[in-house]
Write a protein that holds these residues in place. Structure first.
Motif, PDB file in Angstrom:
ATOM      1  N   TYR A 418       0.824  -1.211   0.000  1.00 26.07           N
ATOM      2  CA  TYR A 418       0.000   0.000   0.000  1.00 26.07           C
ATOM      3  C   TYR A 418       0.859   1.261   0.000  1.00 26.07           C
ATOM      4  N   PHE A 419       1.817   1.369   0.928  1.00 26.44           N
ATOM      5  CA  PHE A 419       2.570   2.614   1.050  1.00 26.44           C
ATOM      6  C   PHE A 419       3.484   2.847  -0.157  1.00 26.44           C
ATOM      7  N   GLN A 420       4.052   1.758  -0.711  1.00 23.88           N
ATOM      8  CA  GLN A 420       4.830   1.939  -1.940  1.00 23.88           C
ATOM      9  C   GLN A 420       3.915   2.402  -3.079  1.00 23.88           C
ATOM     10  N   GLY A 421       2.736   1.772  -3.175  1.00 22.27           N
ATOM     11  CA  GLY A 421       1.791   2.171  -4.202  1.00 22.27           C
ATOM     12  C   GLY A 421       1.341   3.610  -4.029  1.00 22.27           C
ATOM     13  N   TYR A 425       1.615   6.649  -6.566  1.00 21.60           N
ATOM     14  CA  TYR A 425       0.338   7.265  -6.942  1.00 21.60           C
ATOM     15  C   TYR A 425       0.428   8.779  -6.771  1.00 21.60           C
ATOM     16  N   ASP A 426       0.983   9.220  -5.627  1.00 23.99           N
ATOM     17  CA  ASP A 426       1.117  10.651  -5.371  1.00 23.99           C
ATOM     18  C   ASP A 426       2.121  11.308  -6.323  1.00 23.99           C
ATOM     19  N   GLN A 427       3.068  10.497  -6.856  1.00 23.37           N
ATOM     20  CA  GLN A 427       4.028  10.995  -7.836  1.00 23.37           C
ATOM     21  C   GLN A 427       3.462  10.966  -9.254  1.00 23.37           C
ATOM     22  N   ASP A 428       2.216  10.512  -9.366  1.00 20.94           N
ATOM     23  CA  ASP A 428       1.519  10.387 -10.649  1.00 20.94           C
ATOM     24  C   ASP A 428       2.147   9.329 -11.548  1.00 20.94           C
ATOM     25  N   ASP A 429       2.835   8.364 -10.925  1.00 20.46           N
ATOM     26  CA  ASP A 429       3.346   7.213 -11.677  1.00 20.46           C
ATOM     27  C   ASP A 429       2.350   6.071 -11.477  1.00 20.46           C
ATOM     28  N   LYS A 430       1.274   6.108 -12.242  1.00 18.84           N
ATOM     29  CA  LYS A 430       0.166   5.186 -12.031  1.00 18.84           C
ATOM     30  C   LYS A 430       0.533   3.739 -12.391  1.00 18.84           C
ATOM     31  N   VAL A 431       1.499   3.560 -13.292  1.00 18.78           N
ATOM     32  CA  VAL A 431       1.914   2.199 -13.663  1.00 18.78           C
ATOM     33  C   VAL A 431       2.557   1.503 -12.465  1.00 18.78           C
ATOM     34  N   LYS A 432       3.541   2.164 -11.848  1.00 22.75           N
ATOM     35  CA  LYS A 432       4.187   1.581 -10.675  1.00 22.75           C
ATOM     36  C   LYS A 432       3.213   1.465  -9.513  1.00 22.75           C
ATOM     37  N   ALA A 433       2.349   2.464  -9.375  1.00 24.79           N
ATOM     38  CA  ALA A 433       1.370   2.434  -8.287  1.00 24.79           C
ATOM     39  C   ALA A 433       0.469   1.209  -8.423  1.00 24.79           C
ATOM     40  N   LYS A 434      -0.034   0.980  -9.621  1.00 26.14           N
ATOM     41  CA  LYS A 434      -0.945  -0.154  -9.825  1.00 26.14           C
ATOM     42  C   LYS A 434      -0.229  -1.479  -9.616  1.00 26.14           C
ATOM     43  N   GLU A 435       1.035  -1.517  -9.997  1.00 17.67           N
ATOM     44  CA  GLU A 435       1.824  -2.734  -9.783  1.00 17.67           C
ATOM     45  C   GLU A 435       1.936  -3.043  -8.285  1.00 17.67           C
ATOM     46  N   CYS A 436       2.205  -2.010  -7.490  1.00 17.51           N
ATOM     47  CA  CYS A 436       2.331  -2.221  -6.030  1.00 17.51           C
ATOM     48  C   CYS A 436       0.985  -2.580  -5.413  1.00 17.51           C
ATOM     49  N   ILE A 460      -7.610   3.386 -10.685  1.00 14.77           N
ATOM     50  CA  ILE A 460      -6.659   3.731 -11.749  1.00 14.77           C
ATOM     51  C   ILE A 460      -7.148   3.141 -13.071  1.00 14.77           C
ATOM     52  N   ASP A 461      -7.244   3.974 -14.073  1.00 12.46           N
ATOM     53  CA  ASP A 461      -7.701   3.517 -15.401  1.00 12.46           C
ATOM     54  C   ASP A 461      -6.652   2.633 -16.060  1.00 12.46           C
TER      55      ASP A 461
END
Length: 461
Positions: A418-421, A425-436, A460-461
């Protein structure tokens, strides 16, 4: 996770009442008979359009008509804190927030009512209450001088006004709450104990320096009250300013007629490797505080031998963190090969949001040989990561969260995901966020953090 609406219920809102009309309408509202209450209010107003209680209770009717159908819900716990790990909770949506439109309607009715009888202190208080629960900070601040003007012989009025600040804070506007607190200090410049309340708000909001700044102002008053001294002791003790904490307890003894500073001084000497028994014996002879007395009894008994087992018994005893932190400090020296005193010391700092000191303590542990197994490593990493995250060092916290990626403790593993995601997510890197988030979202019902990851993953779309 879907929000499940279970049922609706009527929350009666009757902020005050006086006289037979108020009692009648109030009972109808309490019974949920809002339409009947409205009927009766209009009946009394037709008889006398200046009837104070009827005008006042019309405000209560409006409040109930527009605000009181509130659902009890079961919803996902969205509090990131490591100290609340429940997956969901039952609630009524939190403190009631009245719309500004409704708040204005009600306040105008109550102002009309009180204009016919300025002695009605209940209505003056009610106007401030409606402004605070409607989040109308400017209007509240504008009316507080009127409240002071009409409330006489109330030596706790300044503290009552602070309740309105707390209403704003409880509804999510900390800065507005502080504005109200500070305005109250201008109305009561002689009441320096107010700065203790402001310090407490800053302290529990994590603004330690501002907490210290305000408690220092409070302590300049030679007539500071007992509660403010107690707050000051607690802040200073946790912040490691032990002599100031001791001085606060000494000043407090003029209220209690018991010099409880003897107990704290004994523990302070103990933590420093100095003579402590004389002060502890003096304290035990006069002790009334059961929790501190239990510690003193044990430390002066034949069963106490300063071993790690003695530490564990002390750690189970219920005393405030300001005193217990000294016990942890003492045993960091007395049992330098044991993790528990070092970890418990760091954890007390973490819980009380003294993050800089906590992070330093976790780093000391990680650079030592105190961690003996995977469980120890993960416990330290989890708390260290949270301290870094809450102190704003979120990128640094990822190093600690990543240590928990493969943890067999699913709470830790899901917190890591969750916290890595959330960072990405807050950095607007939705690909890495969704992976986490995706690492745990399929088991969303197994922990709070997995549920939160599920919510973000599906947004996340």
């Amino acid at each position: 996770m879907k929000i499940l609406k279970l049922l609706l219920f009527l929350l009666p809102v009757v902020l005050f009442g006086q006289g037979p009309i108020a009692n009648e309408i109030g009972q109808l509202l309490q019974s949920g008979e809002v339409d009947k209450a409205k009927e009766r209010v209009e009946f009394y107003l037709k008889q006398n359009s200046k009837e104070v209680d009827a005008i006042m209770m019309k405000g209560n009717v409006v409040l109930n008509q527009e605000c009181c159908d509130r659902p009890i819900i079961v919803e996902a716990n969205t509090d990131e804190s490591i100290y609340d790990t429940t997956i969901g909770f039952v609630g009524d949506g939190g403190p009631m927030v009245v719309s500004e439109e409704t708040g204005t309607k009600v306040a105008n009715l109550w102002k009309k009512a009180v204009s016919h009888d300025l002695s009605r202190t209940d209505i003056h208080f009610g106007i401030c209450q409606i402004y605070s629960i409607s989040m109308m900070t400017d209007e509240l601040i504008d009316y507080l001088p009127t409240l002071k003007q009409h409330i006489k012989n109330d030596d706790r009025l300044h503290y009552s006004m602070c309740d309105y600040a707390r209403n704003l804070k409880d509804r999510g506007d900390f800065e507005a709450a502080i504005r109200v607190y500070k305005f109250v200090t201008t109305l009561f410049p002689e009441e320096t104990g107010l700065y203790s309340d402001i310090a407490a708000e800053y302290f529990f909001h994590g603004d330690i320096e501002l907490a210290k700044e305000n408690i220092d102002v409070a302590l300049k008053d030679e007539n500071i009250d007992q509660m403010s001294l107690g707050n000051a002791y607690f802040f200073y003790a946790l912040m490691g300013e032990n002599e100031k904490a001791l001085a606060c307890l000494k000043r407090q003894s003029k209220f209690t007629n018991i010099d409880e500073s003897l107990f704290y001084e004994a523990l302070l000497n103990y933590s420093r490797g100095l003579s402590w028994e004389p002060q502890m014996k003096q304290f035990l002879a006069i002790a009334k505080s059961q929790s501190w007395k239990e510690v003193a009894d044990f430390m002066l008994s034949d069963a106490y031998d300063e071993s790690f087992e003695s530490y564990l018994k002390l750690n189970e005893m219920t005393i405030d963190d300001g005193s217990k932190i000294l016990i942890h400090k003492a045993f960091k020296t007395k049992t330098p090969d044991k993790l528990a005193p070092f970890f418990n010391y760091a954890e007390v700092l973490t819980f009380n949001q003294i993050f800089d000191d906590a992070i330093e303590a976790y780093e000391q542990i990680e650079n030592s040989e105190l961690i003996s197994d995977q469980e120890d490593l993960e416990n330290v990493a989890y708390n260290h990561a949270w301290s870094l995250w809450k102190s704003g060092r979120k990128e640094q916290s990822l190093v600690q969260w990543k240590k928990l990626d493969e943890s067999e403790n699913f709470l830790y593993q899901s917190a890591s995901a969750y916290f890595q995601g959330k960072f990405y997510y807050d950095q607007d890197d939705k690909v890495k966020a969704k992976e986490c988030f995706g690492r745990v979202q399929e088991t969303a019902n197994q922990s709070k953090y997995a549920t939160m990851a599920w919510n973000y993953y599906n947004s996340i779309d």
